[in-house]
Design an enzyme around this catalytic site. Structure first.
Site, mmCIF file in Angstrom:
data_model
loop_
_atom_site.group_PDB
_atom_site.id
_atom_site.type_symbol
_atom_site.label_atom_id
_atom_site.label_comp_id
_atom_site.label_asym_id
_atom_site.label_seq_id
_atom_site.Cartn_x
_atom_site.Cartn_y
_atom_site.Cartn_z
ATOM 1 N N LYS A 11 1.016 -3.172 -3.789
ATOM 2 C CA LYS A 11 2.365 -3.482 -4.351
ATOM 3 C C LYS A 11 3.047 -2.454 -4.843
ATOM 4 C CE LYS A 11 0.195 -8.091 -5.252
ATOM 5 N NZ LYS A 11 0.525 -9.472 -5.651
ATOM 6 N N HIS A 96 5.322 -11.233 2.828
ATOM 7 C CA HIS A 96 4.819 -11.596 1.573
ATOM 8 C C HIS A 96 5.390 -12.362 0.724
ATOM 9 C CE1 HIS A 96 2.700 -10.834 -2.278
ATOM 10 N NE2 HIS A 96 1.650 -10.434 -1.689
ATOM 11 N N GLU A 168 -2.019 -17.289 2.070
ATOM 12 C CA GLU A 168 -1.975 -16.978 0.860
ATOM 13 C C GLU A 168 -1.243 -18.032 -0.074
ATOM 14 O OE1 GLU A 168 -2.532 -12.442 -0.163
ATOM 15 O OE2 GLU A 168 -0.435 -12.834 0.320
ATOM 16 N N GLY A 174 -2.152 -13.532 -8.057
ATOM 17 C CA GLY A 174 -2.032 -12.864 -9.280
ATOM 18 C C GLY A 174 -2.106 -14.032 -10.472
ATOM 19 N N SER A 213 -5.892 -13.952 -5.944
ATOM 20 C CA SER A 213 -6.813 -13.805 -6.872
ATOM 21 C C SER A 213 -8.274 -13.858 -6.458
ATOM 22 C CB SER A 213 -6.571 -14.884 -7.797
ATOM 23 O OG SER A 213 -5.466 -15.298 -8.438
HETATM 24 C C1 PEP Z 1 -1.264 -10.066 -2.827
HETATM 25 O O1 PEP Z 1 -1.043 -9.046 -3.173
HETATM 26 O O2 PEP Z 1 -0.976 -10.659 -1.770
HETATM 27 C C2 PEP Z 1 -2.304 -10.980 -3.611
HETATM 28 C C3 PEP Z 1 -3.177 -11.747 -3.209
HETATM 29 O O3 PEP Z 1 -2.471 -10.501 -4.863
HETATM 30 P P1 PEP Z 1 -3.614 -10.732 -5.919
HETATM 31 O O4 PEP Z 1 -4.919 -10.375 -5.189
HETATM 32 O O5 PEP Z 1 -3.277 -9.981 -7.144
HETATM 33 O O6 PEP Z 1 -3.611 -12.210 -6.311
#
Ligand code: PEP
Length: 254
Positions: A11, A96, A168, A174, A213
């Site tokens: 990121k 994303h 996701e 996060g 996460s």
């Molecule tokens: C992401 O950046 O798509 C992500 C899954 O972040 P995290 O692992 O921090 O939840």
């Protein structure tokens, strides 16, 4: 065990120092061990080429977090797909949830980006998933189906050949919260079967990841879900101890 594909999404984080303190040790680890994973590091644009220089001649690949729809011209601040090609980027994250939210990228824009990435022989990592409200209303499959449909509608039945789809749940990114393993398995199964149904062949020519996460504590359990070909990892991929534990577990887990 089939090689898991791990995407480390940095990121808006990173520095030359991090390339030396994190990426170099990761590269040495991959070089020294016969690891059972395919690793894709996805730093911000300015670190793509320095990152490539560190990982070149290893099995680690470099990915980008975004790309513009235009190939060149008066689009100040943008990066084109041919520029990504030029610096040896092989993968591009598309759609994303942070780009959908903060940069107003809707399904139409996402489909166009997906197409241009494929047209230039790069591999798109398409992120799909539901909000917490959608999850609570039992809408996850409809949301994912719609996001997949817009890709099929613009690219046709071969759209997903040689691509990665990252499921996701937006509310899991996060937040430290993840859905139950049964739920993730059910959704990943649904995504797989839906794409197989809409495409021309019943061969599975795409990969499915889970993201949201993922960390050193839950990775072993998540690995038990056979439908998952890999993981998209954000914050844990920036934490030295956490990420090395994940790499170790994935590398030697049978
Ligand atoms: C992401 O950046 O798509 C992500 C899954 O972040 P995290 O692992 O921090 O939840």
């Amino acid at each position: 065990m089939q090689k898991k594909i791990i995407v480390a999404n940095w990121k808006l984080n990173g520095s030359i120092k991090l390339l030396h303190n994190l990426l170099k040790p990761i590269t040495n680890f991959v070089r020294e061990k016969k690891i059972l994973i395919k690793l894709i590091i996805v730093p911000p644009f300015v670190y793509l080429y320095p990152a490539y220089k560190i990982v070149m001649n290893t099995k680690i690949m470099i990915g980008a977090q975004n790309v513009d729809l235009h190939l060149n011209g008066a689009f100040t601040g943008e990066i084109s797909v041919s520029m990504l090609n030029d610096v040896n980027v092989k993968y591009v994250i598309i759609g994303h949830s942070e780009r959908r939210l903060h940069h107003k990228e809707n399904n139409i824009i996402v489909a166009k980006k997906f197409k241009i990435v494929k047209d230039f022989q790069l591999i798109p990592i398409l992120c799909i998933g539901e909000t917490e409200n959608d999850y609570n209303s039992g809408m996850t499959k409809q949301i994912c189906q719609h996001q997949i449909d817009t890709i099929f509608d613009s690219l046709g039945e071969q759209a997903f050949f040689n691509t990665i789809i990252a499921y996701e749940p937006i509310w899991a990114i996060g937040s430290g919260k993840i859905p139950s393993l049964n739920f993730i398995e059910d959704i990943c199964n649904f995504i797989k079967n839906y794409i197989l149904k809409r495409q021309a062949t019943n061969k599975k020519l795409f990969y499915i990841q889970y993201g949201g996460s993922v960390n050193q504590t839950n990775i072993k359990d998540l690995c038990k879900i056979v439908e998952i070909d890999g993981f998209l990892i954000g914050s844990a991929s920036l934490d030295f101890d956490n990420f090395f534990k994940i790499l170790n577990i994935l590398s030697f887990e049978k």
